[in-house]
Design an enzyme around this catalytic site. Structure first.
Site, PDB file in Angstrom:
ATOM      1  N   CYS A   1      -2.496  -0.460   7.507  1.00  0.00           N
ATOM      2  CA  CYS A   1      -1.674   0.743   7.426  1.00  0.00           C
ATOM      3  C   CYS A   1      -1.783   1.591   8.696  1.00  0.00           C
ATOM      4  O   CYS A   1      -0.797   2.182   9.133  1.00  0.00           O
ATOM      5  CB  CYS A   1      -2.043   1.541   6.189  1.00  0.00           C
ATOM      6  SG  CYS A   1      -1.596   0.671   4.664  1.00  0.00           S
TER       7      CYS A   1
ATOM      8  N   GLU B   1       0.913   3.832   1.944  1.00  0.00           N
ATOM      9  CA  GLU B   1       1.433   4.202   3.261  1.00  0.00           C
ATOM     10  C   GLU B   1       2.659   3.367   3.613  1.00  0.00           C
ATOM     11  O   GLU B   1       3.647   3.883   4.149  1.00  0.00           O
ATOM     12  CB  GLU B   1       0.365   3.991   4.343  1.00  0.00           C
ATOM     13  CG  GLU B   1      -0.887   4.799   4.139  1.00  0.00           C
ATOM     14  CD  GLU B   1      -1.998   4.055   3.390  1.00  0.00           C
ATOM     15  OE1 GLU B   1      -3.167   4.298   3.706  1.00  0.00           O
ATOM     16  OE2 GLU B   1      -1.679   3.241   2.490  1.00  0.00           O
TER      17      GLU B   1
ATOM     18  N   CYS C   1      -6.301   1.764   5.736  1.00  0.00           N
ATOM     19  CA  CYS C   1      -6.920   0.519   6.178  1.00  0.00           C
ATOM     20  C   CYS C   1      -6.359   0.164   7.557  1.00  0.00           C
ATOM     21  O   CYS C   1      -5.449   0.829   8.062  1.00  0.00           O
ATOM     22  CB  CYS C   1      -6.632  -0.598   5.177  1.00  0.00           C
ATOM     23  SG  CYS C   1      -4.892  -1.103   5.134  1.00  0.00           S
TER      24      CYS C   1
ATOM     25  N   HIS D   1       0.837  -1.204   0.000  1.00  0.00           N
ATOM     26  CA  HIS D   1       0.000   0.000   0.000  1.00  0.00           C
ATOM     27  C   HIS D   1       0.874   1.257   0.000  1.00  0.00           C
ATOM     28  O   HIS D   1       2.048   1.211   0.402  1.00  0.00           O
ATOM     29  CB  HIS D   1      -0.908   0.015   1.228  1.00  0.00           C
ATOM     30  CG  HIS D   1      -1.977  -1.022   1.192  1.00  0.00           C
ATOM     31  ND1 HIS D   1      -3.054  -0.986   2.044  1.00  0.00           N
ATOM     32  CD2 HIS D   1      -2.159  -2.117   0.413  1.00  0.00           C
ATOM     33  CE1 HIS D   1      -3.840  -2.018   1.800  1.00  0.00           C
ATOM     34  NE2 HIS D   1      -3.318  -2.720   0.817  1.00  0.00           N
TER      35      HIS D   1
END
Length: 157
Positions: free
Chosen positions: A98, A67, A95, A65
């Site tokens: 993260c 992040e 999410c 992801h």
């Protein structure tokens, strides 16, 4: 690395929008690559120390992801795993994974744009952030959300 001049502009709203626009540029890179368009930048004392965008398709890795990419880059730049004096700017609400990673980095502040009611951490586990992490949501939310809507509308056609 981009540098934000605090001496010229002490307006927190302008600062948040400046860095969120850079996160949006990262999201646009993801969009162009066929990835879900989420972008992130980590800022420390006015300087971008990490940036990233979703790479889950390219790397065939569900944990890649935006992040996570930005955290890794920031830790490498700063030479340490804790990001206590840093702010994460991310275009979409993180999410749980993260948000949990932000807990472990002890990020000083989390600023996100568009809410994510289905997969965002606040709908699943709102107290997952580190107790010292500041939180601000809704920064350029419309622009951040528009990129997501455009991406998913194109997938449905």
């Amino acid at each position: 690395m981009s540098f934000y001049n605090f001496a010229e502009d002490k307006d927190p709203k302008a600062e948040n929008e400046y860095f969120m626009r850079l996160a949006i540029q990262e999201a646009e890179k993801a969009f162009a690559a066929g990835e879900i368009p989420v972008g992130a930048v980590v800022v420390c004392r006015g300087r971008i120390v990490g940036r990233g965008h979703n790479l889950t398709e390219q790397l065939n890795d569900v944990t890649a992801h935006a992040e996570m990419q930005a955290f890794t880059a920031a830790s490498e730049t700063l030479g340490g795993k804790y990001l206590k004096e840093c702010t994460l700017y991310v275009t979409v609400e993180p999410c749980v994974m993260c948000a949990g990673a932000s807990y472990w980095t002890q990020i000083g502040k989390l600023v996100y744009g568009a809410p994510e009611p289905k997969r965002g951490f606040s709908s699943k586990c709102s107290n997952i952030l580190h107790p010292k992490t500041g939180l601000e949501s809704g920064v350029l939310a419309e622009e951040c959300g528009a990129l997501m809507r455009k991406f998913f509308a194109a997938r449905r056609d």
